[in-house]
Design a protein around this motif. Structure first.
Motif, PDB file in Angstrom:
ATOM      1  N   SER A  85       0.851  -1.287  -0.083  1.00  0.00           N
ATOM      2  CA  SER A  85       0.029   0.047   0.226  1.00  0.00           C
ATOM      3  C   SER A  85       0.929   1.354   0.055  1.00  0.00           C
ATOM      4  N   ARG A  86       2.299   1.216   0.323  1.00  0.00           N
ATOM      5  CA  ARG A  86       3.198   2.316   0.418  1.00  0.00           C
ATOM      6  C   ARG A  86       2.568   3.244   1.532  1.00  0.00           C
ATOM      7  N   SER A  87       1.859   2.613   2.708  1.00  0.00           N
ATOM      8  CA  SER A  87       1.519   3.438   3.654  1.00  0.00           C
ATOM      9  C   SER A  87       2.572   3.577   4.727  1.00  0.00           C
ATOM     10  N   LEU A  88       2.842   5.045   5.186  1.00  0.00           N
ATOM     11  CA  LEU A  88       3.911   5.209   6.282  1.00  0.00           C
ATOM     12  C   LEU A  88       3.292   4.890   7.565  1.00  0.00           C
ATOM     13  N   SER A  89       2.021   5.023   7.630  1.00  0.00           N
ATOM     14  CA  SER A  89       1.315   4.836   8.973  1.00  0.00           C
ATOM     15  C   SER A  89       1.158   3.198   9.390  1.00  0.00           C
ATOM     16  N   LEU A  90       1.218   2.612   8.254  1.00  0.00           N
ATOM     17  CA  LEU A  90       1.195   0.861   8.395  1.00  0.00           C
ATOM     18  C   LEU A  90       2.716   0.537   8.491  1.00  0.00           C
ATOM     19  N   VAL A 127      -0.474   6.431  -1.646  1.00  0.00           N
ATOM     20  CA  VAL A 127      -1.071   5.406  -1.074  1.00  0.00           C
ATOM     21  C   VAL A 127      -1.954   4.505  -1.696  1.00  0.00           C
ATOM     22  N   ASP A 128      -2.055   3.250  -1.725  1.00  0.00           N
ATOM     23  CA  ASP A 128      -3.078   2.270  -2.337  1.00  0.00           C
ATOM     24  C   ASP A 128      -3.976   2.156  -1.411  1.00  0.00           C
ATOM     25  N   PRO A 129      -5.281   2.549  -1.159  1.00  0.00           N
ATOM     26  CA  PRO A 129      -6.248   2.211  -0.094  1.00  0.00           C
ATOM     27  C   PRO A 129      -6.837   0.871   0.047  1.00  0.00           C
ATOM     28  N   VAL A 130      -6.831   0.316  -1.228  1.00  0.00           N
ATOM     29  CA  VAL A 130      -7.376  -1.277  -1.219  1.00  0.00           C
ATOM     30  C   VAL A 130      -6.432  -2.191  -0.430  1.00  0.00           C
ATOM     31  N   TRP A 131      -5.002  -1.923  -0.598  1.00  0.00           N
ATOM     32  CA  TRP A 131      -4.212  -2.949   0.524  1.00  0.00           C
ATOM     33  C   TRP A 131      -4.130  -2.385   1.732  1.00  0.00           C
ATOM     34  N   LEU A 132      -4.166  -1.072   1.912  1.00  0.00           N
ATOM     35  CA  LEU A 132      -4.160  -0.520   3.102  1.00  0.00           C
ATOM     36  C   LEU A 132      -5.371  -1.105   4.218  1.00  0.00           C
ATOM     37  N   LEU A 133      -6.482  -1.122   3.329  1.00  0.00           N
ATOM     38  CA  LEU A 133      -7.823  -1.435   4.104  1.00  0.00           C
ATOM     39  C   LEU A 133      -7.569  -3.331   4.273  1.00  0.00           C
ATOM     40  N   ALA A 134      -7.040  -3.833   3.463  1.00  0.00           N
ATOM     41  CA  ALA A 134      -6.701  -5.337   3.419  1.00  0.00           C
ATOM     42  C   ALA A 134      -6.136  -5.712   4.567  1.00  0.00           C
ATOM     43  N   ALA A 135      -5.029  -5.040   4.831  1.00  0.00           N
ATOM     44  CA  ALA A 135      -4.102  -5.105   5.828  1.00  0.00           C
ATOM     45  C   ALA A 135      -4.560  -4.828   7.059  1.00  0.00           C
TER      46      ALA A 135
END
Length: 129
Positions: free
Chosen positions: A40-45, A121-129
């Motif tokens: 997701s390339r999410s820094l928060s995750l 950020v890719d929200p789909v992968w963020l939500l999946a995780a």
């Protein structure tokens, strides 16, 4: 002569089992969050996944200390291995302090130099995780 117990009951099977489960669940959550952060390339995750590492170490240190105290007393260790619990607590406190300093520094740097982590950020992968 009566032998006095020195708290070996602290290492009850239920407590040890609970700590083992905590380590296993924390490792599973770390793996899921790490993969999700990468995709997701999410820094928060990413930060949340990195935050689990000191937790896993703290659980493992506590588990090891309690397993050592389970052995009880011996001729050379009349108090058993209960000093390990004190050292485990000290090591866990240092671990928390160290991770707080590292994450605090990263947060200040993020405020000083705002920008993208690794793209949108890719929200789909963020939500999946």
């Amino acid at each position: 002569m009566h032998v006095h117990a020195h708290g070996e009951g602290e290492a009850e099977k239920g407590v040890l089992r609970g700590l083992r489960i905590a380590v296993e669940l924390s490792v599973a959550i770390l793996a899921i969050e790490a993969v999700g952060a990468l995709l997701s390339r999410s820094l928060s995750l990413t930060v949340d996944a990195a935050h689990n590492v000191p937790d896993i170490l703290a659980f493992a240190i506590s588990l090891s200390a309690l397993q050592a105290t389970e052995k009880g007393t011996s001729g050379s260790f009349t108090f058993g291995a209960h000093r390990l619990e004190i050292f485990a607590g000290l090591l866990n406190a240092l671990l928390i302090l160290g991770s707080g300093i590292v994450f605090g520094f990263a947060a200040v740097e993020g405020l000083r130099f705002p920008g993208s982590f690794a793209g949108p950020v890719d929200p789909v992968w963020l939500l999946a995780a």
